[in-house]
Scaffold this active site. Structure first.
Site, PDB file in Angstrom:
ATOM      1  N   GLU A  49      17.549 -69.353  76.977  1.00 49.06           N
ATOM      2  CA  GLU A  49      16.738 -68.622  77.953  1.00 49.06           C
ATOM      3  C   GLU A  49      16.547 -69.511  79.164  1.00 49.06           C
ATOM      4  OE1 GLU A  49      14.147 -65.532  75.161  1.00 49.06           O
ATOM      5  OE2 GLU A  49      13.096 -67.032  76.347  1.00 49.06           O
ATOM      6  N   ASP A  60       2.386 -67.515  82.563  1.00 49.60           N
ATOM      7  CA  ASP A  60       2.718 -68.848  82.074  1.00 49.60           C
ATOM      8  C   ASP A  60       1.547 -69.810  82.121  1.00 49.60           C
ATOM      9  OD1 ASP A  60       5.567 -68.864  81.323  1.00 49.60           O
ATOM     10  OD2 ASP A  60       5.824 -68.138  83.374  1.00 49.60           O
TER      11      ASP A  60
END
Ligand SMILES: Cc1ncc(COP(=O)(O)O)c(C=O)c1O
Lengths: 276, 400
Positions: A49, A60
């Site tokens: 990824e 995040d």
């Protein structure tokens, strides 16, 4: 069959779990990423990824936020991330690469422009954190038409209906976010993940990769066996962050961690369920 | 646009704008919120409680004040000020926080979070949280913590925890990012009170509905004072809540012109501004599609404005729609011009406006003289200038 589908089928046949590292493209510098990707493949990862840096990474935690900031300081972008992926592909035609990022850089390229560019870079999957399926139909269709898997998230609070919806719209694999929180967050509850996975399994045939909160070989092993694979991101990026003056050292430490996880995953081969 | 205006659609779209663009973990709480909003905004008991709070706690209706001296001085339109500065806590922000807090209470949430720029929304949130005895955490960019320290102190006095956000540009957008991260982590017990008409659906519609009291009152007050509808409306636009609050009840009255005033900072041409409608492009940020300040790669650009409350790279999706359809006009005012507006109102009418509202005043300096003496111009005075005393004193070289 897509590279991702083939990879998960091969893993299932050999009874192994997918090891999926996440790193941010261009962190700590643009030249770091391609060699790091190859080194990770050598360490035994199955899918990579690649995080697309974004100015406002809302889902995040601090570690990946700072990775984005470092990459953006080098003028990293979605376009340059695609260049990195294409560069990697020149010498590795088998490892699936999944882009993970936010929608606005894709909007800026236009959906069609992005889908074409992703196809040229031979990208295998695209996970857009802030693009739920209701808003994502157009983009998903353009990707699918080019053989690229749109990958969707499921969360601890996702309803059965939601699981069914993701099963219908997603392909490649589903990404189960193992805790309510941002990437790199604290403690994940194994029993919770186990319960939730049963519900997900009952409603989809797609492989399920589990991420968020996976820190070391032990948690990775435990978690991976609840699904079809495990995603590890912040723990890798922390190695970059603690070795900013020595990227080679960062690379070695990442390889070391991934190697130990690979070993743990393969030793736990055939483990049914998990005793906590 | 005489046809019925009934935006947004059931998934929160204003034409191509709005919508729900969030990570999966936020889908369930957003669905839960939307259900509560749909239910209670039609519930007579809820409405009665809200009306009572607006009257006895906020101090509504706010006056529509005829600024006669200023109107004479400018020699054009009759200027009326909608006095949101007189609300409890000093701005329009409390109209929305009172409403959302009542929803939070009915939904059984025990913890309130908010983002804030100028600190007005943070104060208005801390205020309602104190009143309901709810835990309250306010996220504020570190730059704004420094330039609006008075409001930081007010929030702390009210019992809120103020978290200085050090990521990104350390202003309002980063505070919003951090509040979203908190929400995703604490979805079960937490209600996120967004302070403007941004965020995923239902926030843009819900915040508008809570702020529309401004326009409903203004319409009635204008009819009472002048016997007819106003000719033009002016309001500053950060996220756009005070502007949509004033505009919304007039949207179907096509004779009423509407002007939204964005912050031009050092000037739109310099790139150092906060004017996405005037100089941005459509994109997706913070849960909705709207005009944004972004570069060719889709990365969000840092914004600049003398006023913390306008220092935001996005704008409510309904304004994007009103711009594209031409129903409203969006203009911009530089920092320097805003200061002229600030001093004009202060000296001519004895009212010290917030720096955000000063942008609307500054545009009136340009617009009013072009209008006839028998025409009516309503400006939304969204907040009072108390919070900006330190900034202004510093500019004037005075130590407080
Ligand atoms: C007095 C005042 N006016 C206007 C604004 C801008 O917000 P909005 O555009 O949502 O009204 C703020 C925001 O802090 C404010 O404090």
């Amino acid at each position: 069959m897509s590279r991702l589908a083939a990879k998960f089928e091969e893993l299932a046949q050999s009874g192994r779990k997918a090891l999926i590292p996440f790193i941010t493209a261009g962190d700590p510098s643009p030249g770091f990423t391609v060699p790091m990707m190859h080194a990770m493949v050598k360490a035994g990862v199955d899918v990579i990824e690649l995080g697309v840096p974004f100015s406002d990474p809302m889902a995040d935690g601090p570690v990946i936020q700072r990775a984005s900031e470092r990459a953006l300081a080098h003028k990293m972008s979605l376009r340059r991330t695609l260049e990195i992926a294409a560069e990697f592909r020149k010498t590795d035609q088998t490892t699936p690469v999944v882009l993970m990022g936010y929608l606005n850089p894709i909007e800026a390229m236009t959906y069609e422009g992005f889908a074409n560019a992703a196809q040229r870079a031979d990208i295998d999957g695209v996970l857009t954190v802030d693009l739920p399926p209701e808003e994502g139909q157009e983009c998903s269709a353009l990707l699918k038409a080019r053989g690229i898997d749109p990958i969707f998230l499921l969360a601890p609070n996702s309803s059965v209906d939601r699981v069914k919806k993701m099963d219908a719209v997603g392909s490649g694999y589903l990404y189960y976010v193992s805790l309510k929180g941002v990437t790199g967050a604290g403690h994940l509850d194994v029993a919770d993940v186990e319960n939730k996975l049963q519900q997900i399994r009952a409603n989809t045939q797609l492989p399920v990769a589990i991420g968020f909160g996976v820190k070391d070989a032990e948690t990775a092993n435990t978690i991976a066996h609840l699904g079809d694979g495990v995603v590890i991101g912040s723990a890798l990026i922390s190695k970059i962050e603690t070795n900013l003056d020595n990227p080679e050292q960062a690379k070695n430490e990442i390889v070391e961690l991934l190697t130990s996880i690979r070993q743990a995953l393969d030793c736990g081969l055939g483990t049914e369920g998990v005793q906590e | 646009m005489t046809e019925k205006y009934n935006m947004p659609d059931e998934r929160g779209h204003f034409g191509p704008y709005g919508g729900i663009f969030v990570a999966e973990t936020l889908i369930p709480p957003i669905q839960e919120l939307n259900a509560a909003y749909q239910k209670y905004l039609k519930d007579p008991e809820f409405i009665a409680e809200l009306d009572a709070d607006l009257k006895y706690y906020v101090g509504r209706p706010s006056p529509l004040y005829h600024a006669e001296r200023w109107s004479r001085e400018l020699g054009g339109a009759q200027i009326y000020l909608k006095r949101e500065d007189l609300n409890h806590t000093g701005s329009h922000k409390i109209n929305n926080t009172v409403g959302q807090a009542l929803l939070a209470k009915r939904m059984g949430k025990t913890r309130i979070i908010a983002e804030t720029g100028a600190g007005q929304h943070g104060v208005a949130t801390a205020t309602v949280a104190a009143r309901l005895g709810l835990e309250c955490v306010v996220y504020m960019g570190a730059v704004d913590v420094a330039r609006q320290s008075l409001n930081v102190y007010r929030m702390k006095l009210l019992g809120a925890k103020v978290v200085a956000v050090e990521s990104g540009s350390k202003t309002l957008k980063d505070a919003l990012n951090e509040a979203l991260r908190d929400w995703v982590t604490n979805v079960d017990n937490t209600f996120y009170i967004i302070g403007t008409v941004a965020g995923p659906h239902p926030y843009p519609a819900m915040v508008r509905d809570f702020q529309a009291i401004i326009g409903r009152e203004a319409k009635q007050q204008c009819l009472e004072a002048t016997g007819r509808l106003p000719d033009a409306l002016v309001a500053c636009v950060g996220g756009g809540s005070n502007a949509i609050g004033l505009f919304y009840p007039f949207i179907e009255d096509e004779s009423v012109k509407m002007y939204g005033v964005e912050a031009a900072g050092d000037g739109v041409a310099t790139g150092r501004h906060s004017a996405p409608l005037c100089a941005g492009r459509p994109g997706v940020l913070h849960g909705n599609r709207t005009y944004l300040m972004a570069d060719d790669d889709g990365e969000i650009i840092e914004t600049h404005s003398i006023s913390a409350g306008l220092d935001y790279p996005g704008v409510g999706p309904e304004h994007a729609w009103l711009k594209d359809t031409g129903r409203a006009t969006y203009v911009n005012i530089t920092d320097t011009e805003a200061l002229e507006g600030f001093y004009a109102l202060t000296h001519m009418e004895g009212i010290i406006p917030a720096l955000e509202s000063s942008h609307a005043m500054a545009y009136a300096l340009k617009l009013a003289p072009t209008m006839g003496k028998d025409e009516t111009l309503i400006i939304n005075l969204s907040g009072r200038g108390d919070k900006d005393m330190q900034t202004m004193a510093k500019r004037e070289g005075i130590e407080l």
